[in-house]
Design a protein around this motif. Structure first.
Motif, short mmCIF file in Angstrom:
data_model
loop_
_atom_site.label_atom_id
_atom_site.label_comp_id
_atom_site.label_asym_id
_atom_site.label_seq_id
_atom_site.Cartn_x
_atom_site.Cartn_y
_atom_site.Cartn_z
N ILE A 108 2.58 5.19 -8.13
CA ILE A 108 3.08 3.82 -7.96
C ILE A 108 2.91 3.02 -9.24
O ILE A 108 1.83 2.97 -9.83
CB ILE A 108 2.33 3.13 -6.79
CG1 ILE A 108 2.66 3.87 -5.48
CG2 ILE A 108 2.76 1.66 -6.68
CD1 ILE A 108 1.88 3.39 -4.29
N GLU A 126 4.06 -2.58 -6.80
CA GLU A 126 4.25 -2.62 -5.35
C GLU A 126 4.03 -4.04 -4.87
O GLU A 126 3.06 -4.70 -5.26
CB GLU A 126 3.27 -1.68 -4.65
CG GLU A 126 3.57 -1.52 -3.17
CD GLU A 126 2.72 -0.42 -2.53
OE1 GLU A 126 1.64 -0.13 -3.08
OE2 GLU A 126 3.14 0.13 -1.49
N ILE A 171 8.76 -1.51 -3.92
CA ILE A 171 7.87 -0.56 -4.58
C ILE A 171 8.64 0.10 -5.73
O ILE A 171 9.83 0.39 -5.61
CB ILE A 171 7.35 0.51 -3.58
CG1 ILE A 171 6.37 1.45 -4.27
CG2 ILE A 171 8.50 1.29 -2.97
CD1 ILE A 171 5.65 2.38 -3.30
#
Lengths: 289, 321
Positions: B281, B284, B294
């Motif tokens: 990630i 987000e 995201i």
């Protein structure tokens, strides 16, 4: 004037050939010795010389036309210009009222005049103020003397003043009044109707396009999409409108929310595509006929 | 895989004698009740245009430099040669027009072909442009096709150099075809299976307002798939350096990717986000009111981009079995 002077009616009847032979002799003898009656006869003959040629064709055709009135008016105007007022009045009234044909003509002139006055008064009543008339603005600041008449979008076309000067559409700088009010954008989600300054960059063009398309297809969609197809269309439109409303609220809450902005723009585009599909289908069907 | 042509021998179909009155109820009312067939020798890369007012239409590629049209229980028609090929001297641009002796419902003369069934055979290199009313259309084995129908399903196979298909009410299916593709239906589903570019840079676009879009074995690098109220399903490879956009306003997005897939994902969603692939990630935002987002990567970082957007639905990314 002598006591035995002829009446104007008798003189006119003499001119019109309506007297008997005895009376003709009497009138002729009197005119020969009476200057005032000779003058009146001359005046009456002059009038007849002016009016009757103008009426000749009309009388021959036996069908009164607009040309008749034009010629009468022209003749009378010409005569008025060449004679003193009192003479014109006297001659016209006396000659006209004493001759049945002229009396009828005079009556019609009066009627026409009254009707014309009534029409003028109806078109420009004293109570009609600038506020109730179509908006008149000066578009070109450089030419203050020239003004363009622009019809406000709120003024129905049927209320246009018939006597007002015609719109000068030939002017290069003519521009209709542009109302930036979101009220003209009927199909914009409520959240987008605040003020034009609240639009994000590029958003206003989406809104305008959507408003324009909505107006365009307002009538088309009833014919083009029906039944379940129409239901799907309305449902999709509601879905898109909902997305626009939500995303716009989101963007207003947090102007830095790029995700919401992206979704908002794509929702606008979805709506444009959806509305476009109606007019495109209409176009296709029309092209196949 | 692409452009596989099937030779279809010419079946002689002599023109049927005039049908007795009352035999063809749908066309009798219009004065069209004949079964007719015409053919014309053409350039191998002929461009054929026609419109279909009524009837089901089938276009087949065959290994002859000849265009043949067969209309059953419909209008007579003729070919209009618009241009000849400088190389072969054969017709390269032709129109098929009705010789209707009756007026259509709108009271105007129509050049559209009408019939119960309309069959067209054309060379494999042919380009066919079709317009139609409510018409079920099947196209197989030509070079390029452009279709615009007011309604009716469209099914396309073995087209080698591009597909443009629009129907305002009907399903759209494309299989084993290549070239730039633009598939659009206002109300209907779209299915694309085993499709790819014929040249670098070819774009695949699929759009529906009310319906699902299902794409399998797609080999385009540039892909835009969008629905307003429908599910988007993708099952296939993600090409390196590609740009993929999947969107729906009111539906779910489901991706099924090979195990070795690598890409960067930017997702915006209103429901849930699930991935069977381990995600790295980058950003987000789960606090957004109506929309969460995201940005993450799958596999080794590269310049392949997946853009996924659903306003009210969920997103799931699954591994191929």
């Amino acid at each position: 004037m002598r006591q035995d002077c002829l009446e104007i009616g008798t003189i006119q009847a003499f001119i019109d050939g309506e007297l008997g032979s005895k009376d003709v002799t009497r009138v002729s003898a009197h005119v020969a010795v009476c200057d005032s009656c000779a003058f009146m006869l001359g005046e009456a003959e002059d009038e007849s010389a002016v009016v009757f040629p103008a009426l000749e064709r009309e009388f021959n055709s036996l069908v009164p036309t607009q040309r008749l009135w034009n010629k009468i008016n022209d003749s009378l105007t010409e005569e008025r210009q060449s004679r003193p007022f009192w003479q014109k009045l006297w001659g016209t009234l006396s000659a006209g009222l004493l001759t049945p044909s002229m009396a009828a003509a005079a009556s019609l002139i009066i009627v026409v005049g009254v009707v014309a006055l009534a029409l003028i008064n109806r078109g420009l009543t004293p109570t009609q103020t600038a506020s109730t008339r179509p908006v008149v603005t000066s578009v070109s600041p450089s030419s203050s003397a020239s003004t363009d008449r622009v019809i406000s979008p709120t003024t129905p076309e049927s209320t246009i003043d018939p006597v007002a000067p015609p719109a000068r559409i030939e002017r290069a700088d003519y521009r209709p009044v542009v109302h930036r009010s979101p009220a003209t954008v009927s199909d914009v989600p409520a959240a987008a109707k605040d003020t034009s300054s609240a639009y994000m960059p590029g958003e206003e063009s989406y809104v305008r396009t959507i408003a324009s398309l909505s107006r365009t297809i307002a009538d088309q969609k009833d014919n083009t999409i029906r039944g379940s197809e129409r239901m799907s269309f309305e449902r999709d439109l509601a879905v898109v409108d909902d997305a626009i409303t939500k995303m716009r609220a989101e963007v207003r809450k947090n102007p830095r929310n790029e995700s919401a902005k992206q979704v908002l723009y794509s929702s606008y585009q979805n709506k444009i595509d959806l509305l476009n599909s109606v007019s495109q289908k209409e176009e296709l069907v029309a092209s196949l006929k | 895989m692409f452009g596989q042509m099937v030779y279809r021998p010419l079946v002689e179909r002599p023109a049927a004698p005039p049908a007795p009155v009352g035999m063809q109820p749908h066309s009798r009312a219009h004065g069209w009740d004949e079964t007719s067939e015409r053919s014309i020798k053409v350039d191998p890369n002929v461009n054929l245009s026609l419109c279909v007012g009524e009837g089901s239409l089938t276009v087949n590629g065959w290994n002859r430099n000849e265009v043949r049209i067969f209309v059953s229980k419909g209008s007579k028609f003729s070919f209009r040669v618009q241009m000849k090929s400088p190389k072969t001297g054969e017709p390269a641009l032709i129109l098929a027009v009705s010789e209707a002796e009756a007026k259509n419902k709108a009271g105007s003369w129509s050049e559209c072909l009408h019939g119960e069934e309309i069959e067209i055979d054309a060379p494999p290199g042919a380009v066919v442009n079709l317009k139609g009313q409510e018409t079920t259309t099947v196209v197989d084995g030509i070079r390029r096709v452009s279709i615009k129908n007011a309604g009716g399903d469209i099914s396309i196979r073995n087209v080698s150099a591009g597909v443009s298909a629009v129907t305002y009410n009907g399903d759209l299916t494309v299989e084993q075809s290549s070239g730039p593709m633009s598939l659009e239906t206002t109300r209907g589903n779209i299915l694309a299976f085993d499709v790819g570019p014929s040249e670098i840079g070819d774009l695949f676009k699929a759009k529906t307002s009310s319906g699902a879009i299902s794409v399998q074995k797609l080999q385009f690098r540039q892909t835009e798939i969008n629905s307003i109220s429908g599910t988007v399903v993708y099952n296939g490879e993600i090409q390196t350096g590609g740009s993929y956009s999947f969107g729906t306003s009111n539906g779910t997005i489901r991706l099924t990717l090979p195990l070795d897939s690598a890409c960067t994902i930017w997702a915006s969603y209103g429901g849930a986000f699930n991935s069977e692939f381990p995600l790295k990630i980058m950003t987000e935002d789960l606090k957004g009111g109506w929309v969460k987002s995201i940005t993450a990567s799958i596999g080794k970082a590269n310049n392949t981009m997946l853009r996924l957007t659903t306003n009210n639905g969920s997103i799931s990314i699954n591994k191929q079995q």
